[in-house]
Design a protein around this motif. Structure first.
Motif, PDB file in Angstrom:
ATOM      1  N   GLY A  93       0.778  -1.231   0.000  1.00  0.00           N
ATOM      2  CA  GLY A  93       0.000   0.000   0.000  1.00  0.00           C
ATOM      3  C   GLY A  93       0.798   1.262   0.000  1.00  0.00           C
ATOM      4  N   SER A  94       2.088   1.196  -0.284  1.00  0.00           N
ATOM      5  CA  SER A  94       2.902   2.404  -0.366  1.00  0.00           C
ATOM      6  C   SER A  94       4.008   2.199  -1.367  1.00  0.00           C
ATOM      7  N   ALA A  95       4.375   3.274  -2.033  1.00  0.00           N
ATOM      8  CA  ALA A  95       5.457   3.226  -3.000  1.00  0.00           C
ATOM      9  C   ALA A  95       6.725   3.751  -2.363  1.00  0.00           C
ATOM     10  N   GLU A  96       7.864   3.448  -3.003  1.00  0.00           N
ATOM     11  CA  GLU A  96       9.116   3.970  -2.484  1.00  0.00           C
ATOM     12  C   GLU A  96       9.045   5.481  -2.398  1.00  0.00           C
ATOM     13  N   GLY A  97       9.355   6.027  -1.235  1.00  0.00           N
ATOM     14  CA  GLY A  97       9.359   7.477  -1.093  1.00  0.00           C
ATOM     15  C   GLY A  97       8.012   8.039  -0.707  1.00  0.00           C
ATOM     16  N   LEU A  98       6.965   7.169  -0.606  1.00  0.00           N
ATOM     17  CA  LEU A  98       5.632   7.638  -0.233  1.00  0.00           C
ATOM     18  C   LEU A  98       5.132   6.825   0.940  1.00  0.00           C
ATOM     19  N   THR A  99       4.514   7.469   1.880  1.00  0.00           N
ATOM     20  CA  THR A  99       3.923   6.768   3.013  1.00  0.00           C
ATOM     21  C   THR A  99       2.540   7.332   3.249  1.00  0.00           C
ATOM     22  N   PRO A 100       1.648   6.568   3.898  1.00  0.00           N
ATOM     23  CA  PRO A 100       0.312   7.090   4.181  1.00  0.00           C
ATOM     24  C   PRO A 100       0.332   8.365   5.001  1.00  0.00           C
ATOM     25  N   ASP A 101       1.428   8.592   5.743  1.00  0.00           N
ATOM     26  CA  ASP A 101       1.504   9.799   6.559  1.00  0.00           C
ATOM     27  C   ASP A 101       1.879  11.035   5.750  1.00  0.00           C
ATOM     28  N   ALA A 102       2.293  10.818   4.511  1.00  0.00           N
ATOM     29  CA  ALA A 102       2.689  11.946   3.662  1.00  0.00           C
ATOM     30  C   ALA A 102       2.044  11.815   2.295  1.00  0.00           C
ATOM     31  N   PRO A 103       0.706  11.961   2.205  1.00  0.00           N
ATOM     32  CA  PRO A 103      -0.027  11.711   0.970  1.00  0.00           C
ATOM     33  C   PRO A 103       0.357  12.619  -0.177  1.00  0.00           C
ATOM     34  N   ASP A 104       0.906  13.772   0.105  1.00  0.00           N
ATOM     35  CA  ASP A 104       1.241  14.680  -0.978  1.00  0.00           C
ATOM     36  C   ASP A 104       2.714  14.639  -1.349  1.00  0.00           C
ATOM     37  N   ALA A 105       3.435  13.728  -0.715  1.00  0.00           N
ATOM     38  CA  ALA A 105       4.866  13.656  -1.015  1.00  0.00           C
ATOM     39  C   ALA A 105       5.088  13.057  -2.390  1.00  0.00           C
ATOM     40  N   ARG A 106       6.229  13.395  -2.996  1.00  0.00           N
ATOM     41  CA  ARG A 106       6.594  12.834  -4.278  1.00  0.00           C
ATOM     42  C   ARG A 106       7.826  11.955  -4.104  1.00  0.00           C
ATOM     43  N   PRO A 107       7.973  10.957  -4.991  1.00  0.00           N
ATOM     44  CA  PRO A 107       9.186  10.149  -4.913  1.00  0.00           C
ATOM     45  C   PRO A 107      10.410  11.046  -5.061  1.00  0.00           C
ATOM     46  N   SER A 108      11.489  10.637  -4.446  1.00  0.00           N
ATOM     47  CA  SER A 108      12.677  11.486  -4.447  1.00  0.00           C
ATOM     48  C   SER A 108      13.336  11.590  -5.798  1.00  0.00           C
ATOM     49  N   GLY A 109      13.156  10.581  -6.675  1.00  0.00           N
ATOM     50  CA  GLY A 109      13.796  10.613  -7.978  1.00  0.00           C
ATOM     51  C   GLY A 109      15.279  10.303  -7.908  1.00  0.00           C
ATOM     52  N   ASN A 110      15.719   9.739  -6.755  1.00  0.00           N
ATOM     53  CA  ASN A 110      17.135   9.466  -6.570  1.00  0.00           C
ATOM     54  C   ASN A 110      17.475   7.996  -6.761  1.00  0.00           C
ATOM     55  N   GLY A 111      16.610   7.257  -7.466  1.00  0.00           N
ATOM     56  CA  GLY A 111      16.900   5.861  -7.715  1.00  0.00           C
ATOM     57  C   GLY A 111      18.191   5.722  -8.507  1.00  0.00           C
ATOM     58  N   ARG A 112      18.875   4.617  -8.318  1.00  0.00           N
ATOM     59  CA  ARG A 112      20.157   4.437  -8.958  1.00  0.00           C
ATOM     60  C   ARG A 112      20.015   4.351 -10.472  1.00  0.00           C
ATOM     61  N   LEU A 113      20.770   5.172 -11.161  1.00  0.00           N
ATOM     62  CA  LEU A 113      20.704   5.223 -12.616  1.00  0.00           C
ATOM     63  C   LEU A 113      21.067   3.890 -13.268  1.00  0.00           C
ATOM     64  N   PRO A 114      22.142   3.208 -12.844  1.00  0.00           N
ATOM     65  CA  PRO A 114      22.471   1.924 -13.471  1.00  0.00           C
ATOM     66  C   PRO A 114      21.342   0.908 -13.375  1.00  0.00           C
ATOM     67  N   ARG A 177      -0.569  14.714  -9.488  1.00  0.00           N
ATOM     68  CA  ARG A 177      -1.914  14.200  -9.212  1.00  0.00           C
ATOM     69  C   ARG A 177      -1.915  12.723  -8.842  1.00  0.00           C
ATOM     70  N   LEU A 178      -0.848  12.036  -9.231  1.00  0.00           N
ATOM     71  CA  LEU A 178      -0.818  10.586  -9.023  1.00  0.00           C
ATOM     72  C   LEU A 178       0.203  10.171  -7.976  1.00  0.00           C
ATOM     73  N   SER A 179       0.561  11.102  -7.093  1.00  0.00           N
ATOM     74  CA  SER A 179       1.611  10.796  -6.125  1.00  0.00           C
ATOM     75  C   SER A 179       1.077  10.382  -4.756  1.00  0.00           C
ATOM     76  N   THR A 180      -0.204  10.078  -4.649  1.00  0.00           N
ATOM     77  CA  THR A 180      -0.756   9.614  -3.380  1.00  0.00           C
ATOM     78  C   THR A 180      -0.487   8.118  -3.211  1.00  0.00           C
ATOM     79  N   PRO A 181      -0.413   7.644  -1.982  1.00  0.00           N
ATOM     80  CA  PRO A 181      -0.182   6.214  -1.762  1.00  0.00           C
ATOM     81  C   PRO A 181      -1.216   5.329  -2.467  1.00  0.00           C
ATOM     82  N   ARG A 182      -2.478   5.760  -2.471  1.00  0.00           N
ATOM     83  CA  ARG A 182      -3.515   4.950  -3.105  1.00  0.00           C
ATOM     84  C   ARG A 182      -3.287   4.846  -4.611  1.00  0.00           C
ATOM     85  N   ALA A 183      -2.897   5.951  -5.229  1.00  0.00           N
ATOM     86  CA  ALA A 183      -2.633   5.943  -6.671  1.00  0.00           C
ATOM     87  C   ALA A 183      -1.468   5.011  -6.993  1.00  0.00           C
TER      88      ALA A 183
END
Length: 209
Positions: A93-114, A177-183
């Motif tokens: 129920g949560s994506a990397e960088g997103l938690t139910p406590d931070a519904p408006d947060a966005r992923p950090s975008g710092n995933g490893r490039l390789p 618009r799609l950065s909520t945990p539910r999305a």
């Protein structure tokens, strides 16, 4: 010009269908994570495959069918693993960088490039459908255009550039618009179904050869 637009139309018709590559690009676009890298890898890979098909690689694929079978098993294994991981993310129920406590947060975008680059390459080159559709079928149709077959190829490559760019950066614009945990839960669930479904299809096809 007719050959160019024929290649453009066929290229779009083959590439727009939802598949593993498009699903991954969509996810990376929404994550705003190395979008340009994924777009470039997808576009350049498609261009290489299209040019190979027009140059006659499809003939080799027809004569050495075990190459496609090997790609089917490898592709099925990779898609199954990726699909299971997406399913686990969806169930949590949560994506990397997103938690139910931070519904408006966005992923950090710092995933490893390789890792992102290798995943994109695997989803592209371990997919046997790219050899059957992009190389074999598109190459065969290009041959019917005679000396204009390279113009046809240019149209197909243009289709890849337009589609991958539009999908990657279109998804990036929608990330807010799609950065909520539910999305993210829904997106990962859909990706899991697509990946596992494609893996099952490849296994069935390999067993039928």
């Amino acid at each position: 010009m007719l050959s160019f637009f024929s290649g453009l139309g066929l290229g779009l018709s083959l590439i727009i269908a939802i598949g593993a590559q498009n699903a991954y690009l969509l996810r990376q676009g929404i994550r705003r994570e190395h979008v340009l890298t994924v777009v470039v890898i997808c576009t350049v890979s498609d261009a290489v495959l299209i040019l190979a098909g027009v140059a006659g690689l499809g003939y080799l694929i027809e004569r050495v069918p075990w190459l496609v079978v090997a790609a089917q098993w490898l592709g099925a294994a990779f898609l199954l693993v990726y699909g299971v991981l997406a399913g686990v993310r969806a169930l949590r129920g949560s994506a990397e960088g997103l938690t139910p406590d931070a519904p408006d947060a966005r992923p950090s975008g710092n995933g490893r490039l390789p890792a992102v680059a290798l995943t994109t390459l695997a989803l592209t080159w371990l997919n046997p459908h790219v050899y059957l559709d992009t190389v074999l079928m598109l190459g065969s149709i290009a041959a019917t255009h005679g000396s204009a077959r390279w113009v046809f190829a240019a149209g197909a490559i243009t289709a890849s550039i337009l589609w991958f760019t539009a999908l990657g950066y279109g998804a990036r614009r929608l990330s807010g618009r799609l950065s909520t945990p539910r999305a993210w839960q829904i997106l990962d669930g859909v990706i899991a179904v697509i990946m596992i479904g494609l893996a099952a299809t490849l296994v069935v096809q390999a067993l039928q050869v």
